[in-house]
Design a protein around this motif. Structure first.
Motif, PDB file in Angstrom:
ATOM      1  N   THR A 217       0.819  -1.219   0.000  1.00 44.69           N
ATOM      2  CA  THR A 217       0.000   0.000   0.000  1.00 44.69           C
ATOM      3  C   THR A 217       0.846   1.260   0.000  1.00 44.69           C
ATOM      4  N   ASP A 218       1.832   1.339   0.892  1.00 46.11           N
ATOM      5  CA  ASP A 218       2.615   2.570   1.025  1.00 46.11           C
ATOM      6  C   ASP A 218       4.099   2.383   0.746  1.00 46.11           C
ATOM      7  N   GLY A 219       4.538   1.158   0.460  1.00 46.94           N
ATOM      8  CA  GLY A 219       5.947   0.921   0.165  1.00 46.94           C
ATOM      9  C   GLY A 219       6.844   0.893   1.386  1.00 46.94           C
ATOM     10  N   LYS A 220       6.270   0.960   2.576  1.00 44.10           N
ATOM     11  CA  LYS A 220       7.081   0.947   3.792  1.00 44.10           C
ATOM     12  C   LYS A 220       7.800  -0.391   3.930  1.00 44.10           C
ATOM     13  N   ILE A 221       9.100  -0.322   4.164  1.00 43.58           N
ATOM     14  CA  ILE A 221       9.898  -1.537   4.307  1.00 43.58           C
ATOM     15  C   ILE A 221       9.711  -2.108   5.704  1.00 43.58           C
ATOM     16  N   VAL A 222       9.274  -3.358   5.765  1.00 44.92           N
ATOM     17  CA  VAL A 222       9.032  -4.041   7.037  1.00 44.92           C
ATOM     18  C   VAL A 222      10.309  -4.713   7.529  1.00 44.92           C
ATOM     19  N   TRP A 223      10.970  -5.462   6.629  1.00 43.51           N
ATOM     20  CA  TRP A 223      12.215  -6.158   6.983  1.00 43.51           C
ATOM     21  C   TRP A 223      13.202  -6.069   5.820  1.00 43.51           C
ATOM     22  N   ARG A 224      14.483  -6.022   6.163  1.00 45.09           N
ATOM     23  CA  ARG A 224      15.561  -6.191   5.188  1.00 45.09           C
ATOM     24  C   ARG A 224      16.362  -7.416   5.637  1.00 45.09           C
ATOM     25  N   PHE A 225      16.642  -8.313   4.691  1.00 43.75           N
ATOM     26  CA  PHE A 225      17.338  -9.556   5.001  1.00 43.75           C
ATOM     27  C   PHE A 225      18.717  -9.538   4.324  1.00 43.75           C
ATOM     28  N   ASP A 226      19.763  -9.672   5.107  1.00 44.49           N
ATOM     29  CA  ASP A 226      21.119  -9.727   4.555  1.00 44.49           C
ATOM     30  C   ASP A 226      21.362 -11.109   3.958  1.00 44.49           C
ATOM     31  N   LEU A 227      21.638 -11.153   2.641  1.00 46.28           N
ATOM     32  CA  LEU A 227      21.861 -12.425   1.952  1.00 46.28           C
ATOM     33  C   LEU A 227      23.270 -12.496   1.359  1.00 46.28           C
ATOM     34  N   SER A 228      24.173 -11.649   1.844  1.00 49.86           N
ATOM     35  CA  SER A 228      25.540 -11.649   1.312  1.00 49.86           C
ATOM     36  C   SER A 228      26.279 -12.893   1.788  1.00 49.86           C
ATOM     37  N   THR A 229      27.016 -13.509   0.889  1.00 49.93           N
ATOM     38  CA  THR A 229      27.783 -14.718   1.220  1.00 49.93           C
ATOM     39  C   THR A 229      29.252 -14.574   0.855  1.00 49.93           C
ATOM     40  N   TYR A 230      29.616 -13.459   0.212  1.00 53.09           N
ATOM     41  CA  TYR A 230      30.995 -13.201  -0.175  1.00 53.09           C
ATOM     42  C   TYR A 230      31.485 -11.934   0.515  1.00 53.09           C
ATOM     43  N   LYS A 231      32.766 -11.706   0.447  1.00 47.99           N
ATOM     44  CA  LYS A 231      33.354 -10.535   1.094  1.00 47.99           C
ATOM     45  C   LYS A 231      32.846  -9.252   0.481  1.00 47.99           C
ATOM     46  N   ARG A 232      32.679  -9.251  -0.849  1.00 48.55           N
ATOM     47  CA  ARG A 232      32.230  -8.034  -1.526  1.00 48.55           C
ATOM     48  C   ARG A 232      30.741  -8.126  -1.873  1.00 48.55           C
ATOM     49  N   ILE A 233      30.096  -6.978  -1.755  1.00 53.46           N
ATOM     50  CA  ILE A 233      28.665  -6.851  -2.053  1.00 53.46           C
ATOM     51  C   ILE A 233      28.497  -5.912  -3.242  1.00 53.46           C
ATOM     52  N   PRO A 234      27.764  -6.336  -4.281  1.00 56.32           N
ATOM     53  CA  PRO A 234      27.039  -7.614  -4.386  1.00 56.32           C
ATOM     54  C   PRO A 234      27.931  -8.763  -4.826  1.00 56.32           C
ATOM     55  N   GLY A 235      27.560  -9.942  -4.393  1.00 57.59           N
ATOM     56  CA  GLY A 235      28.274 -11.149  -4.782  1.00 57.59           C
ATOM     57  C   GLY A 235      27.336 -12.334  -4.886  1.00 57.59           C
ATOM     58  N   SER A 236      26.333 -12.387  -4.000  1.00 62.39           N
ATOM     59  CA  SER A 236      25.366 -13.489  -4.047  1.00 62.39           C
ATOM     60  C   SER A 236      24.397 -13.351  -5.205  1.00 62.39           C
ATOM     61  N   LEU A 237      24.035 -12.112  -5.528  1.00 66.65           N
ATOM     62  CA  LEU A 237      23.126 -11.789  -6.636  1.00 66.65           C
ATOM     63  C   LEU A 237      21.766 -12.484  -6.494  1.00 66.65           C
ATOM     64  N   PRO A 238      20.948 -12.086  -5.502  1.00 64.61           N
ATOM     65  CA  PRO A 238      19.588 -12.649  -5.361  1.00 64.61           C
ATOM     66  C   PRO A 238      18.797 -12.511  -6.657  1.00 64.61           C
ATOM     67  N   TYR A 239      18.074 -13.582  -7.006  1.00 60.62           N
ATOM     68  CA  TYR A 239      17.428 -13.650  -8.319  1.00 60.62           C
ATOM     69  C   TYR A 239      15.911 -13.469  -8.232  1.00 60.62           C
ATOM     70  N   THR A 240      15.239 -14.317  -7.453  1.00 60.10           N
ATOM     71  CA  THR A 240      13.783 -14.186  -7.334  1.00 60.10           C
ATOM     72  C   THR A 240      13.324 -14.716  -5.987  1.00 60.10           C
ATOM     73  N   THR A 241      12.022 -14.581  -5.700  1.00 57.30           N
ATOM     74  CA  THR A 241      11.481 -14.955  -4.393  1.00 57.30           C
ATOM     75  C   THR A 241      10.172 -15.722  -4.544  1.00 57.30           C
ATOM     76  N   VAL A 242       9.767 -16.370  -3.448  1.00 57.76           N
ATOM     77  CA  VAL A 242       8.444 -16.981  -3.364  1.00 57.76           C
ATOM     78  C   VAL A 242       8.048 -16.969  -1.888  1.00 57.76           C
ATOM     79  N   MET A 243       6.726 -16.785  -1.614  1.00 57.21           N
ATOM     80  CA  MET A 243       6.210 -16.739  -0.250  1.00 57.21           C
ATOM     81  C   MET A 243       5.217 -17.869  -0.033  1.00 57.21           C
TER      82      MET A 243
END
Length: 938
Positions: free
Chosen positions: A215-241
């Motif tokens: 509705t308003d775009g308010k961010i509820v949670w941010r999840f850190d998915l980094s797995t390498y020393k440099r960001i970006p490196g994991s490169l998240p692709y898509t999601t499912v709930m």
């Protein structure tokens, strides 16, 4: 893009043998040599051109539209802009909607994300930007989610939800300078989480996933998915709930991993490795597409760089099995699966092989315990299929390179800045429509061991008719059919193994249906609850009318709604009858019942399998305003079905309107046409006669309109099916007769005395007889379930705080139902109160009798249903939400051990029962409302 017609009533797949670099059908009119050296033969069906490079597809919740997102350079036909393409699945009309913000010189681009809102009225698409990530430049959006309005196939930009850049970087990790403010949203998914619609976005440029309010775009949670020393490196692709909104999954393209998220707590639950590289410089598995099985027990993941699909146990995070996507005999790599789709029965898993130019399919019903499952077959496509989606009848395939991507006929030029100019010679993209029953044969070749094989796309028994067959007639009249043997073998439960032969009649499992019936004002407990637990219970006075169906009942005591104990009066108990969560005390501007109701949660998944996702019925009109005695809006007492925490689902209270909605007699447009004719036609007798003729046609009953089609179908049926069809049509005719009778003026010279001050006026077009009104609505639920027009229904016998006077129906009940519920332990009040409880049980018995009379194979419709019957509190004198009066009728497709009285432990959540019901509907959840587990009813 290609569309393949599939018959839902049975499952058989195409098998395509291959010659390396050459996929074509012998039945095609010819082949031709392309400029890039490929030899091309026609793929099945009728190709149609769309815009460049489809990377995502979404099917509307009502199943009427499919939408594709194009992230390539825009073709000339799209004004050199990226676009959304809408396909009307009913008319096959194709419309393109270019976005003015996405021209060839734009600083932002579509990427991978596209999804419908849960109500189907909006589309969400990811827009990503490297050059202006914060959208500071004129006309630039930066990174975020584009929101579009969607109505009747029309797409209109509505607003933009910017994604704020990542501020915190884990200790000892470094952000790449070029990605300082870049989130670069990729794939996304939409679901109910925390009681409202939210979007889970994979952020490719910041190694994180973000959960935000739609509705308003308010961010509820941010999840850190980094797995390498440099960001970006994991490169998240898509999601499912998951459907309950408590769990999410993200594919990490460069980390060969899937992340499991706890969406309720905002934590990464675990990382699931998937064929990680064996050496530091070896290639990863590149997880891309994600797809949950309908029961959410498996997560399917395409491993694009391993030519495989991984199946993961969602409960444990362990790998269940791996499926190879290679062509028959293929030893080398390079099929590159990139997209997934399931058939409507959940047994067929499609995957798009981008490199081998094919779409393959697995028959999951044939999977062995160790996951050994060969590809059931392949469908040839145009070049580079990137998107596959499935509806009940169609397979949609989007190809990114069309028929070929040979050399451009226009020389590459340079612009004023010295950079090459794109000559806009895009590849051709196609939509194909193909018959469900057609044979494709590979050309003969003595050099290929798979040559000269006759391969069938789909095997069809000519006696069979599709499960979704309708009787059709003039004026758009449509009437669904009951489950017939001609639709396949009707199973009493799920088959343990597939048919012994592909030539055998396909097996059709009768689905489980669920109806939730609510009555107001609670019960007189002394005449409601049995005494002896188990199977030897006696039905007390209020439940005696159910004696004939005792073996089909579960009667409960001890069930509670803990979140209703803090609210005064009725409304804090009724609004959450099917949610189990806290009802917000409000005068009406910001209503909130805590979350989605059980019926609508179920409808979000199984609702797409039927013409109507769900059916909501009642008899009383909605009452607004504030009950000043308790400070709650009266709206809470008018609804038990909630699409979301603040969005009730409208009830139909007019039986005629409900009937026409259910069976598709759409007369509104014809009435408008008649009005125009009436204005234009002269007073001549001939034209008046024509008008009267049209009006007479409008007044014809639905059965009259579809009678010819019924006669035609009857000639194709066997003896038992003919009897079942006649029986069904007679039940429809009976409802029509009663509707017609109650539509006429009441000419009776005498009427019994009534106390009108306590009587709610019957809605226009509904019977004035309250019992007939109720039973017509219950008949419609039975017909809807019998025809599989919907599998989910709710019915409110009345609004809460109902003051209905039952004097005309029940001797000794002259007065207000609500007043009787406040009995003060006085016999003159609790005796009529108990009689009204008994009357409600009589109506339930009426419905159960209807359902029990309808055969579905070896069972009845009642056996294949769950009918919840109850009120939102127990003793109306105390408004007590503990020890709720709840009855569950039916056997849930053989998964409920009925015929028992179950006294639950005190304070057992009612939602524990709902968890068990959702499991039997094929929509299991870990929890619902305030549940603490599942109630043992099996």
């Amino acid at each position: 893009m290609q569309i393949f017609r599939l018959q839902r009533a049975f499952l058989a797949w195409v098998v395509l043998s291959s010659i390396p670099g050459c996929l074509y059908a012998q039945s095609a009119p010819g082949r031709r040599q392309l400029s890039n050296g490929k030899l091309l033969g026609e793929v099945p069906g009728n190709p149609r051109t769309i815009n460049n490079f489809p990377t995502a597809a979404a099917v509307s919740p009502d199943g009427r539209f499919a939408v594709l997102l194009h992230c390539g350079y825009g073709a000339y036909t799209s004004g050199e802009k990226q676009s959304l393409t809408v396909l009307n699945l009913e008319t096959n009309e194709l419309r393109d909607f270019p976005d003015e913000r996405l021209a060839h010189d734009a600083k932002q681009s579509y990427f991978l994300g596209l999804a419908f809102s849960l109500d189907g009225r909006r589309l969400y698409a990811s827009m990503a930007s490297l050059n202006d990530p914060l959208g500071k430049g004129k006309g630039n959006t930066g990174n975020g989610i584009a929101v579009y309005g969607f109505e009747k196939g029309i797409v209109k930009p509505e607003r933009f939800l910017p994604l704020a850049p990542r501020k915190e970087v884990p200790q000892k990790k470094l952000r790449r300078a070029a990605f300082k403010d870049v989130t670069y949203p990729a794939g996304l998914s939409v679901g109910m989480s925390g009681g409202q619609e939210r979007i889970l976005v994979a952020c490719n440029g910041s190694d994180e996933a973000v959960l935000l309010n739609s509705t308003d775009g308010k961010i509820v949670w941010r999840f850190d998915l980094s797995t390498y020393k440099r960001i970006p490196g994991s490169l998240p692709y898509t999601t499912v709930m998951t459907r309950d909104g408590k769990k999410g999954f993200v594919s990490l393209w460069n980390a060969s991993t899937v992340a499991e998220l706890d969406l309720a707590r905002g934590a990464v639950r675990r990382m699931i490795p998937l064929q990680k590289p064996s050496a530091r410089l070896a290639g990863g598995s590149h997880p891309t597409a994600l797809l949950l099985s309908y029961d959410e027990s498996r997560l399917f993941v395409t491993l694009t760089n391993r030519d495989a699909i991984a199946a993961i146990h969602t409960g444990t995070g362990q790998l269940a099995y791996t499926l190879s996507t290679k062509l028959p005999g293929q030893k080398y790599g390079g099929s590159d699966p990139m997209s997934l789709a399931l058939t409507s029965d959940g047994l067929g898993l499609f995957f798009a092989n981008a490199i081998s130019d094919s779409v393959g399919v697995f028959d999951l019903s044939r999977a062995t315990a160790d996951g050994q499952l060969p590809v059931a077959g392949f469908i040839p496509t145009e070049f580079y299929p990137t998107v596959v989606a499935a509806t009940e009848n169609d397979l949609l395939i989007g190809t990114a390179k069309g028929r070929g991507s040979g050399p451009n006929p226009v020389a590459m030029k340079k612009g004023d800045d010295g950079q090459p100019e794109y000559p806009y010679n895009p590849a051709i993209l196609l939509i194909t429509h193909v018959s469900a029953c057609k044979t494709y044969t590979q050309p003969r070749s003595t050099k290929n061991k798979y040559a000269a094989k006759n391969i069938t796309l789909m095997i069809q028994n000519n006696r069979l008719i599709p499960r979704r067959t309708f009787l059709r007639g003039a004026g758009g009249a449509v009437l669904g059919l009951p489950l017939l043997e001609a639709m396949g073998k009707i199973l009493p439960s799920a088959s343990a193994k597939a048919a012994a032969s592909m030539q055998a009649a396909p097996e059709v499992q009768a689905p489980v249906r669920m109806a939730c019936l609510y009555f107001p004002n609670g019960v007189w407990e002394k005449t409601w609850f049995p005494e002896n637990p188990g199977v030897d219970f006696d039905l007390p006075y209020a439940l005696e009318p159910l004696a004939q169906h005792k073996k089909d009942l579960l009667v409960f005591s001890g069930l509670d709604k803990a979140n209703s104990h803090t609210g005064d009066g009725h409304y804090a108990k009724t609004g959450n009858f099917l949610t189990g969560l806290t009802v917000k005390k409000t005068p009406g501007k910001d209503i909130n019942v805590g979350g989605t109701s059980i019926d609508q949660l179920c409808a979000q998944k199984v609702g797409q399998l039927t013409p109507l996702p769900s059916l909501e019925l009642g008899v009383d009109p909605v009452i607004s305003g504030i009950d000043t005695a308790v400070g709650y809006t009266r709206l809470y007492g008018c609804y038990v079905s909630w699409r979301s925490a603040g969005m009730p689902v409208a009830r139909e209270i007019n039986p005629r309107m409900a009937y026409e909605r259910l069976f598709g007699v759409l007369r509104a447009s014809r009435a408008a046409r008649l009005a125009r004719l009436n204005q234009k036609e002269t007073k001549s007798s001939a034209k008046k006669s024509a008008l009267e003729s049209r009006q007479a046609e409008d007044n014809r009953a639905l059965l009259d309109l579809v009678l010819e089609d019924a006669k035609r179908l009857r000639g194709q049926l066997g003896r038992d099916d003919k009897f079942k069809l006649d029986e069904y049509l007679e039940s429809v005719r009976d409802v029509e007769r009663r509707l017609e009778f109650f539509a006429q003026p009441d000419t009776r010279p005498w009427h019994p005395e009534a106390h009108e001050e306590f009587d709610l006026a019957a809605p226009k077009g509904a019977p004035s007889d309250h019992q007939q009104h109720v039973r017509l609505m219950l008949d419609l639920i039975a017909l809807a379930f019998q025809t599989d027009s919907t599998r989910i229904g709710t019915f409110m016998f009345a609004n809460d705080v109902s003051s209905k006077n039952f004097a005309q129906l029940i001797p000794g009940t002259s007065g207000s139902h609500h007043e009787f519920s406040h009995h003060q332990n006085k016999a003159e009040k609790y005796e009529p109160y108990s009689k009204i409880n008994r009357w409600h049980a009589e109506q339930l018995a009426y419905l159960l009798g209807k359902l029990a009379s309808i055969r579905e194979g070896e069972r009845t419709l009642l056996d294949n249903s769950m009918i919840l019957f109850g009120s939102s509190f127990s003793d109306g004198n105390r408004h007590d939400p503990a020890n709720l009066p709840i009855v569950l009728a039916g056997r849930g497709g053989g998964k409920i051990n009925s015929g028992r009285y179950i006294p639950c432990r005190k304070d057992t959540p009612l939602c524990n029962l709902y968890v068990s019901m959702l499991e039997r509907m094929g929509t299991p959840v870990e929890s619902f409302g305030d549940s603490t587990g599942a109630l043992a009813i099996g």
